[in-house]
Design a protein around this motif. Structure first.
Motif, PDB file in Angstrom:
ATOM      1  N   HIS A 223       0.839  -1.351  -0.232  1.00 21.94           N
ATOM      2  CA  HIS A 223       0.158  -0.141  -0.198  1.00 21.94           C
ATOM      3  C   HIS A 223       1.061   1.806  -0.058  1.00 21.94           C
ATOM      4  O   HIS A 223       0.479   2.379   0.060  1.00 21.94           O
ATOM      5  CB  HIS A 223      -0.879   0.105   1.254  1.00 21.94           C
ATOM      6  N   GLY A 224       2.514   1.252  -0.328  1.00 22.40           N
ATOM      7  CA  GLY A 224       2.706   2.300  -0.264  1.00 22.40           C
ATOM      8  C   GLY A 224       3.075   2.946   0.136  1.00 22.40           C
ATOM      9  O   GLY A 224       2.965   4.466   0.686  1.00 22.40           O
ATOM     10  N   CYS A 225       3.500   2.334   2.151  1.00 22.06           N
ATOM     11  CA  CYS A 225       2.914   3.377   3.553  1.00 22.06           C
ATOM     12  C   CYS A 225       4.413   3.058   4.032  1.00 22.06           C
ATOM     13  O   CYS A 225       4.954   1.696   3.912  1.00 22.06           O
ATOM     14  CB  CYS A 225       1.842   2.233   4.027  1.00 22.06           C
ATOM     15  N   GLN A 226       4.642   3.820   4.502  1.00 21.60           N
ATOM     16  CA  GLN A 226       6.250   3.821   5.521  1.00 21.60           C
ATOM     17  C   GLN A 226       5.778   3.096   6.909  1.00 21.60           C
ATOM     18  O   GLN A 226       5.152   3.326   7.813  1.00 21.60           O
ATOM     19  CB  GLN A 226       7.177   5.178   5.752  1.00 21.60           C
ATOM     20  N   LEU A 227       6.682   1.889   6.651  1.00 20.70           N
ATOM     21  CA  LEU A 227       5.969   1.141   8.990  1.00 20.70           C
ATOM     22  C   LEU A 227       7.411   0.965   9.069  1.00 20.70           C
ATOM     23  O   LEU A 227       9.347   1.364   8.696  1.00 20.70           O
ATOM     24  CB  LEU A 227       6.692  -0.235   8.267  1.00 20.70           C
ATOM     25  N   ILE A 228       7.334   2.166  10.070  1.00 16.96           N
ATOM     26  CA  ILE A 228       8.622   1.943  11.247  1.00 16.96           C
ATOM     27  C   ILE A 228       8.067   1.129  12.430  1.00 16.96           C
ATOM     28  O   ILE A 228       6.838   1.028  13.528  1.00 16.96           O
ATOM     29  CB  ILE A 228       8.184   4.014  11.825  1.00 16.96           C
ATOM     30  N   VAL A 229       9.582   0.079  13.028  1.00 22.46           N
ATOM     31  CA  VAL A 229       9.028  -0.735  13.803  1.00 22.46           C
ATOM     32  C   VAL A 229       9.730  -0.024  14.918  1.00 22.46           C
ATOM     33  O   VAL A 229      10.735   0.838  15.637  1.00 22.46           O
ATOM     34  CB  VAL A 229      10.114  -2.221  13.717  1.00 22.46           C
ATOM     35  N   ASN A 230       9.017   0.398  16.408  1.00 27.74           N
ATOM     36  CA  ASN A 230       9.333   0.679  17.198  1.00 27.74           C
ATOM     37  C   ASN A 230      10.168  -0.359  18.470  1.00 27.74           C
ATOM     38  O   ASN A 230       9.810  -1.880  18.750  1.00 27.74           O
ATOM     39  CB  ASN A 230       7.969   0.698  18.710  1.00 27.74           C
ATOM     40  N   ASP A 231      11.237   0.489  18.781  1.00 29.89           N
ATOM     41  CA  ASP A 231      12.520  -1.363  19.786  1.00 29.89           C
ATOM     42  C   ASP A 231      13.040  -1.371  19.214  1.00 29.89           C
ATOM     43  O   ASP A 231      13.781  -1.660  19.577  1.00 29.89           O
ATOM     44  CB  ASP A 231      11.245  -1.680  20.997  1.00 29.89           C
ATOM     45  N   TYR A 232      12.281  -2.611  18.477  1.00 30.64           N
ATOM     46  CA  TYR A 232      13.090  -3.996  18.445  1.00 30.64           C
ATOM     47  C   TYR A 232      14.350  -3.712  17.297  1.00 30.64           C
ATOM     48  O   TYR A 232      14.043  -4.175  16.003  1.00 30.64           O
ATOM     49  CB  TYR A 232      12.127  -5.353  18.041  1.00 30.64           C
TER      50      TYR A 232
ATOM     51  N   GLU B  35      15.156  -8.747   9.915  1.00 41.32           N
ATOM     52  CA  GLU B  35      14.768  -8.712   8.900  1.00 41.32           C
ATOM     53  C   GLU B  35      13.565  -8.207   7.458  1.00 41.32           C
ATOM     54  O   GLU B  35      13.019  -8.107   6.830  1.00 41.32           O
ATOM     55  CB  GLU B  35      13.074  -8.626   9.543  1.00 41.32           C
ATOM     56  N   GLY B  36      14.757  -7.242   7.652  1.00 41.01           N
ATOM     57  CA  GLY B  36      15.068  -6.081   6.268  1.00 41.01           C
ATOM     58  C   GLY B  36      14.710  -4.424   6.860  1.00 41.01           C
ATOM     59  O   GLY B  36      14.210  -4.270   5.630  1.00 41.01           O
ATOM     60  N   CYS B  37      13.753  -4.584   7.388  1.00 40.76           N
ATOM     61  CA  CYS B  37      13.282  -3.325   7.597  1.00 40.76           C
ATOM     62  C   CYS B  37      13.769  -2.054   7.498  1.00 40.76           C
ATOM     63  O   CYS B  37      15.214  -1.443   7.561  1.00 40.76           O
ATOM     64  CB  CYS B  37      12.981  -3.261   9.532  1.00 40.76           C
ATOM     65  N   ASP B  38      13.388  -0.841   7.229  1.00 38.56           N
ATOM     66  CA  ASP B  38      14.309   0.563   6.921  1.00 38.56           C
ATOM     67  C   ASP B  38      13.567   1.631   7.917  1.00 38.56           C
ATOM     68  O   ASP B  38      14.488   2.403   7.578  1.00 38.56           O
ATOM     69  CB  ASP B  38      13.965   0.846   5.512  1.00 38.56           C
TER      70      ASP B  38
ATOM     71  N   ASP C 135      22.554  -0.283  19.656  1.00 38.99           N
ATOM     72  CA  ASP C 135      23.551  -0.208  18.850  1.00 38.99           C
ATOM     73  C   ASP C 135      23.569   0.472  17.054  1.00 38.99           C
ATOM     74  O   ASP C 135      23.059   0.008  16.755  1.00 38.99           O
ATOM     75  CB  ASP C 135      24.366  -1.571  18.249  1.00 38.99           C
ATOM     76  N   VAL C 136      23.742   2.139  17.492  1.00 35.19           N
ATOM     77  CA  VAL C 136      23.632   3.124  16.651  1.00 35.19           C
ATOM     78  C   VAL C 136      23.523   2.625  15.503  1.00 35.19           C
ATOM     79  O   VAL C 136      23.735   2.139  14.229  1.00 35.19           O
ATOM     80  CB  VAL C 136      23.388   4.523  17.001  1.00 35.19           C
ATOM     81  N   LYS C 137      25.526   2.114  15.210  1.00 38.35           N
ATOM     82  CA  LYS C 137      26.201   1.917  14.261  1.00 38.35           C
ATOM     83  C   LYS C 137      25.478   0.811  13.676  1.00 38.35           C
ATOM     84  O   LYS C 137      25.826   0.509  12.430  1.00 38.35           O
ATOM     85  CB  LYS C 137      27.882   2.143  14.680  1.00 38.35           C
ATOM     86  N   ALA C 138      25.430  -0.050  13.992  1.00 38.39           N
ATOM     87  CA  ALA C 138      24.992  -1.466  13.727  1.00 38.39           C
ATOM     88  C   ALA C 138      23.622  -1.284  13.032  1.00 38.39           C
ATOM     89  O   ALA C 138      22.760  -1.544  12.057  1.00 38.39           O
ATOM     90  CB  ALA C 138      24.426  -2.409  13.957  1.00 38.39           C
ATOM     91  N   ILE C 139      22.808   0.164  13.601  1.00 38.77           N
ATOM     92  CA  ILE C 139      21.772   0.540  12.613  1.00 38.77           C
ATOM     93  C   ILE C 139      21.936   1.383  11.619  1.00 38.77           C
ATOM     94  O   ILE C 139      21.496   1.180  10.920  1.00 38.77           O
ATOM     95  CB  ILE C 139      20.672   0.774  13.660  1.00 38.77           C
ATOM     96  N   ARG C 140      22.313   2.276  11.720  1.00 40.29           N
ATOM     97  CA  ARG C 140      23.142   2.627  10.561  1.00 40.29           C
ATOM     98  C   ARG C 140      23.952   1.560   9.475  1.00 40.29           C
ATOM     99  O   ARG C 140      23.029   1.931   8.192  1.00 40.29           O
ATOM    100  CB  ARG C 140      23.955   3.405  11.010  1.00 40.29           C
ATOM    101  N   ARG C 141      24.695   0.605   9.882  1.00 34.14           N
ATOM    102  CA  ARG C 141      24.826  -0.051   9.047  1.00 34.14           C
ATOM    103  C   ARG C 141      23.392  -0.644   7.889  1.00 34.14           C
ATOM    104  O   ARG C 141      24.075  -1.294   7.123  1.00 34.14           O
ATOM    105  CB  ARG C 141      26.487  -0.801   9.786  1.00 34.14           C
ATOM    106  N   ALA C 142      22.824  -0.385   8.629  1.00 34.97           N
ATOM    107  CA  ALA C 142      21.915  -1.840   7.773  1.00 34.97           C
ATOM    108  C   ALA C 142      21.004  -1.504   7.556  1.00 34.97           C
ATOM    109  O   ALA C 142      20.167  -1.313   5.943  1.00 34.97           O
ATOM    110  CB  ALA C 142      21.638  -2.558   9.181  1.00 34.97           C
ATOM    111  N   GLY C 143      21.906   0.293   7.437  1.00 37.71           N
ATOM    112  CA  GLY C 143      21.019   1.474   6.364  1.00 37.71           C
ATOM    113  C   GLY C 143      19.090   1.915   6.500  1.00 37.71           C
ATOM    114  O   GLY C 143      19.012   2.134   6.269  1.00 37.71           O
ATOM    115  N   ILE C 144      19.297   0.980   8.242  1.00 36.41           N
ATOM    116  CA  ILE C 144      18.600   2.588   8.441  1.00 36.41           C
ATOM    117  C   ILE C 144      17.687   3.732   9.698  1.00 36.41           C
ATOM    118  O   ILE C 144      18.947   3.751  10.079  1.00 36.41           O
ATOM    119  CB  ILE C 144      17.703   0.830   9.978  1.00 36.41           C
TER     120      ILE C 144
END
Length: 201
Positions: free
Chosen positions: A53-62, A69-72, A85-94
């Motif tokens: 549906h062309g909706c941006q999903l934001i996952v809280n916390d996890y 799971e490849g969330c963005d 681990d903010v660096k890991a989050i950024r490395r994943a392109g999230i």
């Protein structure tokens, strides 16, 4: 980046399945107290619905599950941020959204270079017990000045009737929980929110 002015927050994939097809373009999945298998199932199902549906999903916390799971997009509270681990989050392109309630938290948030900052509660909220007094509309303008070009999300006690005042003070997006999920006709309320925020897109 630009956020949709209507930012829906729900606690299950069932809500996403029910409301996103109405035209919601920004939704946060905020689940508490579920086992990891259920969390992954809910997140993956929500991702599929939002993609359709062309909706941006934001996952809280996890954030770990979000990476796997490849969330963005993830959203973290201050306690979650301290453990993440903010660096890991950024490395994943999230991309990353962060909650703030006072000056110290805003400094901490900005140091993490988020993609948006949330301020709350703007008005009294019945969703959960808060140790912070309502911020009020004037605080939105102060926060917007401090975050600069970063999108600012207002949250806490927001209704359609209060939305224009929030945007007029500088918020780009209004995060809404109880005004939808505790409404007797949530689908109708969502459609009214989408119509009311159309001018701010």
């Amino acid at each position: 980046m630009k956020l949709d002015p209507f930012y829906l927050i729900v606690d299950s994939c069932a809500w996403i399945e029910r409301l996103v097809p109405l035209g919601v373009k920004l939704v946060q999945l905020r689940i508490k107290d579920k086992d990891e298998f259920s969390l992954r199932q809910q997140i993956c199902s929500s991702m599929a619905i939002c993609e359709r549906h062309g909706c941006q999903l934001i996952v809280n916390d996890y954030w770990r599950i979000a990476i796997e799971e490849g969330c963005d997009f993830v959203h973290l509270g201050q306690e979650d941020l301290a453990r993440a681990d903010v660096k890991a989050i950024r490395r994943a392109g999230i991309r990353l959204g962060l909650s703030t309630h006072d000056d110290t938290e805003l400094k901490t948030a900005l140091a993490a270079e988020p993609d948006y900052v949330a301020l709350g509660p703007i008005y009294p909220t019945t969703l959960k017990a808060m140790k912070w007094a309502p911020q009020g509309l004037d605080r939105i303008a102060v926060w917007k000045q401090r975050v600069g070009d970063l999108p600012l999300v207002a949250i806490g006690g927001l209704t359609i009737e209060r939305a224009n005042s929030v945007f007029a003070q500088g918020a780009e997006s209004a995060a809404v929980v109880t005004d939808i999920v505790r409404n007797a006709r949530p689908e109708v309320r969502v459609l009214k929110w989408l119509a009311a925020t159309a001018q701010w897109r």
